[in-house]
Scaffold this motif. Structure first.
Motif, PDB file in Angstrom:
ATOM      1  N   TYR A 193     169.737 144.924 -26.285  1.00  0.00           N
ATOM      2  CA  TYR A 193     169.490 144.455 -24.781  1.00  0.00           C
ATOM      3  C   TYR A 193     170.180 145.160 -23.904  1.00  0.00           C
ATOM      4  N   PRO A 194     169.703 145.726 -22.930  1.00  0.00           N
ATOM      5  CA  PRO A 194     170.506 146.783 -22.004  1.00  0.00           C
ATOM      6  C   PRO A 194     171.555 145.869 -21.205  1.00  0.00           C
ATOM      7  N   VAL A 195     172.459 146.332 -20.969  1.00  0.00           N
ATOM      8  CA  VAL A 195     173.620 145.687 -20.229  1.00  0.00           C
ATOM      9  C   VAL A 195     173.948 146.948 -19.009  1.00  0.00           C
ATOM     10  N   LEU A 196     173.872 146.328 -17.836  1.00  0.00           N
ATOM     11  CA  LEU A 196     174.166 147.374 -16.553  1.00  0.00           C
ATOM     12  C   LEU A 196     175.467 146.721 -16.115  1.00  0.00           C
ATOM     13  N   ILE A 197     176.350 147.955 -15.598  1.00  0.00           N
ATOM     14  CA  ILE A 197     177.558 147.595 -14.993  1.00  0.00           C
ATOM     15  C   ILE A 197     177.814 148.702 -14.013  1.00  0.00           C
ATOM     16  N   GLU A 198     177.979 147.952 -12.820  1.00  0.00           N
ATOM     17  CA  GLU A 198     178.078 148.889 -11.564  1.00  0.00           C
ATOM     18  C   GLU A 198     179.589 149.146 -11.277  1.00  0.00           C
ATOM     19  N   PHE A 199     179.835 150.474 -10.959  1.00  0.00           N
ATOM     20  CA  PHE A 199     181.161 150.948 -10.574  1.00  0.00           C
ATOM     21  C   PHE A 199     181.120 151.656  -9.132  1.00  0.00           C
ATOM     22  N   PRO A 200     182.298 151.884  -8.509  1.00  0.00           N
ATOM     23  CA  PRO A 200     182.149 152.353  -7.328  1.00  0.00           C
ATOM     24  C   PRO A 200     181.744 153.839  -7.348  1.00  0.00           C
ATOM     25  N   SER A 201     181.904 154.549  -8.555  1.00  0.00           N
ATOM     26  CA  SER A 201     181.440 155.868  -8.823  1.00  0.00           C
ATOM     27  C   SER A 201     181.244 156.194 -10.035  1.00  0.00           C
ATOM     28  N   LEU A 202     180.762 157.307 -10.356  1.00  0.00           N
ATOM     29  CA  LEU A 202     180.580 157.794 -11.953  1.00  0.00           C
ATOM     30  C   LEU A 202     182.089 158.200 -12.257  1.00  0.00           C
ATOM     31  N   ASP A 203     182.952 158.845 -11.597  1.00  0.00           N
ATOM     32  CA  ASP A 203     184.350 159.097 -12.250  1.00  0.00           C
ATOM     33  C   ASP A 203     184.780 157.977 -12.436  1.00  0.00           C
ATOM     34  N   ARG A 204     184.756 156.816 -11.660  1.00  0.00           N
ATOM     35  CA  ARG A 204     185.617 155.448 -12.244  1.00  0.00           C
ATOM     36  C   ARG A 204     184.947 154.860 -13.339  1.00  0.00           C
ATOM     37  N   ALA A 205     183.550 154.931 -13.588  1.00  0.00           N
ATOM     38  CA  ALA A 205     183.105 154.391 -14.814  1.00  0.00           C
ATOM     39  C   ALA A 205     183.674 155.153 -15.944  1.00  0.00           C
ATOM     40  N   HIS A 206     183.748 156.234 -15.951  1.00  0.00           N
ATOM     41  CA  HIS A 206     184.369 157.219 -17.038  1.00  0.00           C
ATOM     42  C   HIS A 206     185.699 156.819 -17.207  1.00  0.00           C
ATOM     43  N   GLU A 207     186.477 156.759 -15.888  1.00  0.00           N
ATOM     44  CA  GLU A 207     187.850 156.406 -16.152  1.00  0.00           C
ATOM     45  C   GLU A 207     187.951 155.050 -16.916  1.00  0.00           C
ATOM     46  N   TRP A 208     187.304 153.976 -16.646  1.00  0.00           N
ATOM     47  CA  TRP A 208     187.285 152.736 -17.179  1.00  0.00           C
ATOM     48  C   TRP A 208     187.032 152.915 -18.600  1.00  0.00           C
ATOM     49  N   TYR A 209     185.877 153.718 -18.849  1.00  0.00           N
ATOM     50  CA  TYR A 209     185.471 153.848 -20.448  1.00  0.00           C
ATOM     51  C   TYR A 209     186.442 154.466 -21.389  1.00  0.00           C
ATOM     52  N   SER A 210     187.225 155.212 -20.674  1.00  0.00           N
ATOM     53  CA  SER A 210     188.205 155.991 -21.402  1.00  0.00           C
ATOM     54  C   SER A 210     189.660 155.293 -21.375  1.00  0.00           C
ATOM     55  N   SER A 211     189.703 154.089 -20.500  1.00  0.00           N
ATOM     56  CA  SER A 211     191.098 153.615 -20.445  1.00  0.00           C
ATOM     57  C   SER A 211     191.576 152.913 -21.345  1.00  0.00           C
ATOM     58  N   GLU A 212     192.901 152.781 -21.630  1.00  0.00           N
ATOM     59  CA  GLU A 212     193.636 151.982 -22.679  1.00  0.00           C
ATOM     60  C   GLU A 212     193.286 150.486 -22.523  1.00  0.00           C
ATOM     61  N   LEU A 213     192.943 149.892 -21.441  1.00  0.00           N
ATOM     62  CA  LEU A 213     192.532 148.700 -21.353  1.00  0.00           C
ATOM     63  C   LEU A 213     191.173 148.347 -21.969  1.00  0.00           C
ATOM     64  N   TYR A 214     190.436 149.190 -21.816  1.00  0.00           N
ATOM     65  CA  TYR A 214     188.887 148.856 -22.493  1.00  0.00           C
ATOM     66  C   TYR A 214     188.961 149.561 -23.877  1.00  0.00           C
ATOM     67  N   ALA A 215     189.974 150.210 -24.296  1.00  0.00           N
ATOM     68  CA  ALA A 215     189.873 150.673 -25.690  1.00  0.00           C
ATOM     69  C   ALA A 215     189.562 149.956 -26.840  1.00  0.00           C
ATOM     70  N   PRO A 216     190.346 148.632 -26.907  1.00  0.00           N
ATOM     71  CA  PRO A 216     190.414 147.698 -28.123  1.00  0.00           C
ATOM     72  C   PRO A 216     188.855 147.028 -27.845  1.00  0.00           C
ATOM     73  N   LEU A 217     188.397 146.746 -26.529  1.00  0.00           N
ATOM     74  CA  LEU A 217     186.964 146.083 -26.530  1.00  0.00           C
ATOM     75  C   LEU A 217     185.743 147.071 -26.955  1.00  0.00           C
ATOM     76  N   ARG A 218     186.186 148.370 -26.555  1.00  0.00           N
ATOM     77  CA  ARG A 218     185.058 149.390 -26.778  1.00  0.00           C
ATOM     78  C   ARG A 218     184.989 149.538 -28.289  1.00  0.00           C
ATOM     79  N   ASP A 219     186.222 149.462 -29.206  1.00  0.00           N
ATOM     80  CA  ASP A 219     186.297 149.685 -30.627  1.00  0.00           C
ATOM     81  C   ASP A 219     185.505 148.557 -31.115  1.00  0.00           C
ATOM     82  N   LEU A 220     185.854 147.391 -30.862  1.00  0.00           N
ATOM     83  CA  LEU A 220     185.171 146.021 -31.089  1.00  0.00           C
ATOM     84  C   LEU A 220     183.721 146.344 -31.216  1.00  0.00           C
ATOM     85  N   ARG A 221     183.219 146.627 -29.694  1.00  0.00           N
ATOM     86  CA  ARG A 221     182.032 146.563 -29.524  1.00  0.00           C
ATOM     87  C   ARG A 221     181.192 147.694 -30.563  1.00  0.00           C
ATOM     88  N   LEU A 222     181.809 148.889 -30.625  1.00  0.00           N
ATOM     89  CA  LEU A 222     181.173 149.923 -31.497  1.00  0.00           C
ATOM     90  C   LEU A 222     180.951 149.755 -33.147  1.00  0.00           C
TER      91      LEU A 222
END
Length: 199
Positions: free
Chosen positions: A1-30
């Motif tokens: 199912y698609p999940v859409l998340i809005e960010f203020p800019s494309l750069d901010r979205a990439h920063e979030w995805y690569s951040s240390e804060l999101y890393a554990p959740l990203r690894d769990l999701r993957l």
């Protein structure tokens, strides 16, 4: 199912995805799912054009809506084909062949629909609404090019195996999504610009 998340800019979205804060959740999701993350620029004045056209359309002036029922059916077919293409297992030969047949059947119906509109509505629109007729011709050319690309990918997919087939199926899904978006914009042109002007 698609999940859409809005960010203020494309750069901010990439920063979030690569951040240390999101890393554990990203690894769990993957680890727990098969998924893709896709980043794209959000709505701009150009991409929201259809929203303002629909909101301001003089639909109360429409006495007979010759598009409504057939366009509802087309939307249903496009949404269903796109959703299924996103879920089919590309390594399941039977499921993939069935999905390819369904998509080809949908494209055939859209070809017949376009030919019908060209024969019966095209001359009327060209005579009374030449500017909109030119716009519709441009939209048809774009849809024809996307249709040809989908058919090319459907044919190529039958010759692919393994990882190449998985990539080919995903590419088909993305092209079908692009086609659906373009087709929806085309329907908006017909429903909120052409139809009120003809009535």
């Amino acid at each position: 199912y698609p999940v859409l998340i809005e960010f203020p800019s494309l750069d901010r979205a990439h920063e979030w995805y690569s951040s240390e804060l999101y890393a554990p959740l990203r690894d769990l999701r993957l680890a727990a799912s098969v998924s893709d993350a896709v980043f794209f620029d959000g709505a701009t004045a150009a991409t929201t054009r259809g929203l303002s056209r629909s909101a301001d359309a003089p639909l109360s002036d429409v006495g007979f809506d010759l598009y409504r029922d057939v366009h509802k059916g087309i939307r249903h077919g496009l949404f269903r084909a796109t959703e299924r293409a996103g879920h089919v297992d590309p390594l399941d030969d039977i499921a993939l062949d069935e999905e390819r047949r369904r998509i080809e059947h949908l494209l055939h119906l859209l070809d017949v629909h376009a030919a019908h509109e060209d024969e019966y509505l095209g001359p009327l629109i060209g005579c009374h609404l030449p500017v909109l007729a030119a716009q519709l011709q441009r939209e048809h050319a774009n849809l024809d090019a996307l249709t040809a690309e989908i058919r090319r990918q459907l044919t190529a997919l039958g010759c692919l195996t393994g990882a190449d087939r998985r990539i080919g199926q995903h590419r088909l899904y993305l092209t079908l999504s692009e086609f659906t978006a373009a087709y929806l914009q085309h329907q908006t042109t017909e429903e909120v610009e052409v139809l009120p002007a003809l009535n």
